[in-house]
Scaffold this motif. Structure first.
Motif, PDB file in Angstrom:
ATOM      1  N   GLY A 195       0.792  -1.224   0.000  1.00  0.00           N
ATOM      2  CA  GLY A 195       0.000   0.000   0.000  1.00  0.00           C
ATOM      3  C   GLY A 195       0.826   1.276   0.000  1.00  0.00           C
ATOM      4  N   ASP A 196       0.166   2.383   0.377  1.00  0.00           N
ATOM      5  CA  ASP A 196       0.736   3.727   0.248  1.00  0.00           C
ATOM      6  C   ASP A 196       1.661   4.062   1.418  1.00  0.00           C
ATOM      7  N   VAL A 197       2.725   3.293   1.572  1.00  0.00           N
ATOM      8  CA  VAL A 197       3.606   3.446   2.729  1.00  0.00           C
ATOM      9  C   VAL A 197       4.378   4.757   2.658  1.00  0.00           C
ATOM     10  N   ARG A 198       5.028   5.041   1.542  1.00  0.00           N
ATOM     11  CA  ARG A 198       5.855   6.248   1.422  1.00  0.00           C
ATOM     12  C   ARG A 198       5.009   7.505   1.564  1.00  0.00           C
ATOM     13  N   GLU A 199       3.829   7.482   0.969  1.00  0.00           N
ATOM     14  CA  GLU A 199       2.970   8.674   1.018  1.00  0.00           C
ATOM     15  C   GLU A 199       2.548   8.988   2.458  1.00  0.00           C
ATOM     16  N   HIS A 200       2.158   7.958   3.205  1.00  0.00           N
ATOM     17  CA  HIS A 200       1.788   8.177   4.603  1.00  0.00           C
ATOM     18  C   HIS A 200       2.983   8.644   5.420  1.00  0.00           C
ATOM     19  N   ALA A 201       4.134   8.040   5.193  1.00  0.00           N
ATOM     20  CA  ALA A 201       5.328   8.423   5.947  1.00  0.00           C
ATOM     21  C   ALA A 201       5.669   9.891   5.717  1.00  0.00           C
ATOM     22  N   ALA A 202       5.576  10.338   4.473  1.00  0.00           N
ATOM     23  CA  ALA A 202       5.875  11.738   4.168  1.00  0.00           C
ATOM     24  C   ALA A 202       4.894  12.677   4.861  1.00  0.00           C
ATOM     25  N   MET A 203       3.614  12.321   4.871  1.00  0.00           N
ATOM     26  CA  MET A 203       2.615  13.167   5.517  1.00  0.00           C
ATOM     27  C   MET A 203       2.808  13.185   7.029  1.00  0.00           C
ATOM     28  N   LEU A 204       3.161  12.059   7.619  1.00  0.00           N
ATOM     29  CA  LEU A 204       3.410  12.019   9.058  1.00  0.00           C
ATOM     30  C   LEU A 204       4.591  12.893   9.438  1.00  0.00           C
ATOM     31  N   GLU A 205       5.662  12.831   8.660  1.00  0.00           N
ATOM     32  CA  GLU A 205       6.826  13.668   8.932  1.00  0.00           C
ATOM     33  C   GLU A 205       6.451  15.145   8.847  1.00  0.00           C
ATOM     34  N   SER A 206       5.662  15.499   7.840  1.00  0.00           N
ATOM     35  CA  SER A 206       5.210  16.880   7.680  1.00  0.00           C
ATOM     36  C   SER A 206       4.308  17.306   8.830  1.00  0.00           C
ATOM     37  N   ALA A 207       3.569  16.340   9.409  1.00  0.00           N
ATOM     38  CA  ALA A 207       2.628  16.637  10.483  1.00  0.00           C
ATOM     39  C   ALA A 207       3.276  16.633  11.866  1.00  0.00           C
ATOM     40  N   GLY A 208       4.575  16.397  11.927  1.00  0.00           N
ATOM     41  CA  GLY A 208       5.275  16.519  13.203  1.00  0.00           C
ATOM     42  C   GLY A 208       5.668  15.228  13.869  1.00  0.00           C
ATOM     43  N   ALA A 209       5.559  14.096  13.172  1.00  0.00           N
ATOM     44  CA  ALA A 209       5.949  12.808  13.739  1.00  0.00           C
ATOM     45  C   ALA A 209       7.232  12.312  13.086  1.00  0.00           C
ATOM     46  N   ARG A 210       7.807  11.298  13.685  1.00  0.00           N
ATOM     47  CA  ARG A 210       8.912  10.570  13.061  1.00  0.00           C
ATOM     48  C   ARG A 210       8.351   9.252  12.570  1.00  0.00           C
ATOM     49  N   ALA A 211       8.378   9.050  11.262  1.00  0.00           N
ATOM     50  CA  ALA A 211       7.762   7.871  10.659  1.00  0.00           C
ATOM     51  C   ALA A 211       8.729   6.699  10.657  1.00  0.00           C
ATOM     52  N   LEU A 212       8.195   5.499  10.935  1.00  0.00           N
ATOM     53  CA  LEU A 212       9.003   4.283  10.985  1.00  0.00           C
ATOM     54  C   LEU A 212       8.270   3.169  10.247  1.00  0.00           C
ATOM     55  N   PRO A 213       8.867   2.590   9.193  1.00  0.00           N
ATOM     56  CA  PRO A 213       8.229   1.442   8.540  1.00  0.00           C
ATOM     57  C   PRO A 213       8.163   0.262   9.512  1.00  0.00           C
ATOM     58  N   VAL A 214       7.032  -0.435   9.520  1.00  0.00           N
ATOM     59  CA  VAL A 214       6.839  -1.560  10.431  1.00  0.00           C
ATOM     60  C   VAL A 214       6.576  -2.820   9.616  1.00  0.00           C
ATOM     61  N   ARG A 215       7.487  -3.787   9.753  1.00  0.00           N
ATOM     62  CA  ARG A 215       7.321  -5.093   9.098  1.00  0.00           C
ATOM     63  C   ARG A 215       7.471  -6.242  10.089  1.00  0.00           C
ATOM     64  N   ARG A 216       8.035  -5.954  11.248  1.00  0.00           N
ATOM     65  CA  ARG A 216       8.319  -6.989  12.228  1.00  0.00           C
ATOM     66  C   ARG A 216       7.769  -6.597  13.589  1.00  0.00           C
ATOM     67  N   GLU A 217       7.607  -7.586  14.452  1.00  0.00           N
ATOM     68  CA  GLU A 217       7.085  -7.328  15.787  1.00  0.00           C
ATOM     69  C   GLU A 217       8.015  -6.396  16.566  1.00  0.00           C
ATOM     70  N   ARG A 218       9.316  -6.520  16.373  1.00  0.00           N
ATOM     71  CA  ARG A 218      10.257  -5.641  17.069  1.00  0.00           C
ATOM     72  C   ARG A 218      10.006  -4.177  16.712  1.00  0.00           C
ATOM     73  N   GLU A 219       9.760  -3.905  15.436  1.00  0.00           N
ATOM     74  CA  GLU A 219       9.484  -2.525  15.015  1.00  0.00           C
ATOM     75  C   GLU A 219       8.157  -2.047  15.573  1.00  0.00           C
ATOM     76  N   LEU A 220       7.161  -2.937  15.628  1.00  0.00           N
ATOM     77  CA  LEU A 220       5.864  -2.572  16.193  1.00  0.00           C
ATOM     78  C   LEU A 220       6.009  -2.156  17.652  1.00  0.00           C
ATOM     79  N   SER A 221       6.904  -2.807  18.373  1.00  0.00           N
ATOM     80  CA  SER A 221       7.077  -2.509  19.798  1.00  0.00           C
ATOM     81  C   SER A 221       7.692  -1.141  20.036  1.00  0.00           C
TER      82      SER A 221
END
Length: 209
Positions: free
Chosen positions: A18-44
């Motif tokens: 899905g639209d992973v890059r697009e969401h990440a860019a919008m989150l960064e613009s909105a004041g968050a630090r975006a992190l791709p999540v593919r594993r349980e460790r990243e989810l934590s």
């Protein structure tokens, strides 16, 4: 504990499809630090999570393949702020109509949604929505084979409905944005318009959760 005002919360984007890059860019613009999540460790590691648009049955299978389905259910049940757009809304619902029998639901929202609800005659369209809780005028929404919410349970706040559209009277007043506690969902794709207000609303939810 709420995140301090001005701090950059870590918001994951489920990066299986899905639209992973697009969401990440919008989150960064909105004041968050975006992190791709593919594993349980990243989810934590995340303070909130976005479930992007894509194909909900494929995403459901991939969640099982990557052993994320149960950890994600547990984190959402435990209060993880979560935002789902389009396919993400379908996954978050307690029930999805017109889906595959083996499709898994995350159950973060007490709603019933209908997949591909707008049908082939309105597969892709745009509309300006009055979105409760967002200032600055209507939110321009892009719908691509989108779901809608057929039924809401107690505690679910309706944030936006489809206005009247020429030639498609049957879609007027269909529910396309909802919130239940720290869980937000839209039937449309706010990551595609350049308007970051929906993402800012979610980042505020993350800070407050």
């Amino acid at each position: 504990m709420a995140i301090a005002s001005g701090a950059r919360p870590v918001v994951g984007v489920l990066a299986l499809q899905g639209d992973v890059r697009e969401h990440a860019a919008m989150l960064e613009s909105a004041g968050a630090r975006a992190l791709p999540v593919r594993r349980e460790r990243e989810l934590s590691e995340v303070d909130g999570l976005v479930l992007p648009g894509g194909e909900s049955t494929t995403m459901s299978r991939l969640l099982e393949t990557f052993e994320l389905l149960e950890p994600l259910r547990e984190r959402i049940a435990g209060g993880l702020p979560t935002f789902g757009s389009c396919a993400g809304m379908i996954l978050l619902a307690r029930q999805a109509l017109d889906g595959r029998p083996d499709q898994q639901q995350l159950g973060g929202l007490d709603v019933v949604v209908r997949r591909n609800a707008f049908g082939r005659q309105v597969d892709s369209f745009e509309a300006d929505l009055d979105f409760r809780g967002i200032d600055g005028g209507p939110v321009h929404a892009v719908f691509i084979r989108a779901p809608w919410v057929e039924k809401t349970g107690d505690g679910v706040e309706v944030l936006a409905e489809v206005p009247e559209i020429p030639g498609a009277p049957e879609v007027a007043a269909r529910i396309v944005a909802v919130r239940q506690g720290a869980v937000l969902a839209t039937a449309f794709h706010p990551e595609l318009t350049g308007d970051e207000r929906v993402h800012r609303l979610f980042v505020d939810i993350v800070r407050e959760a």
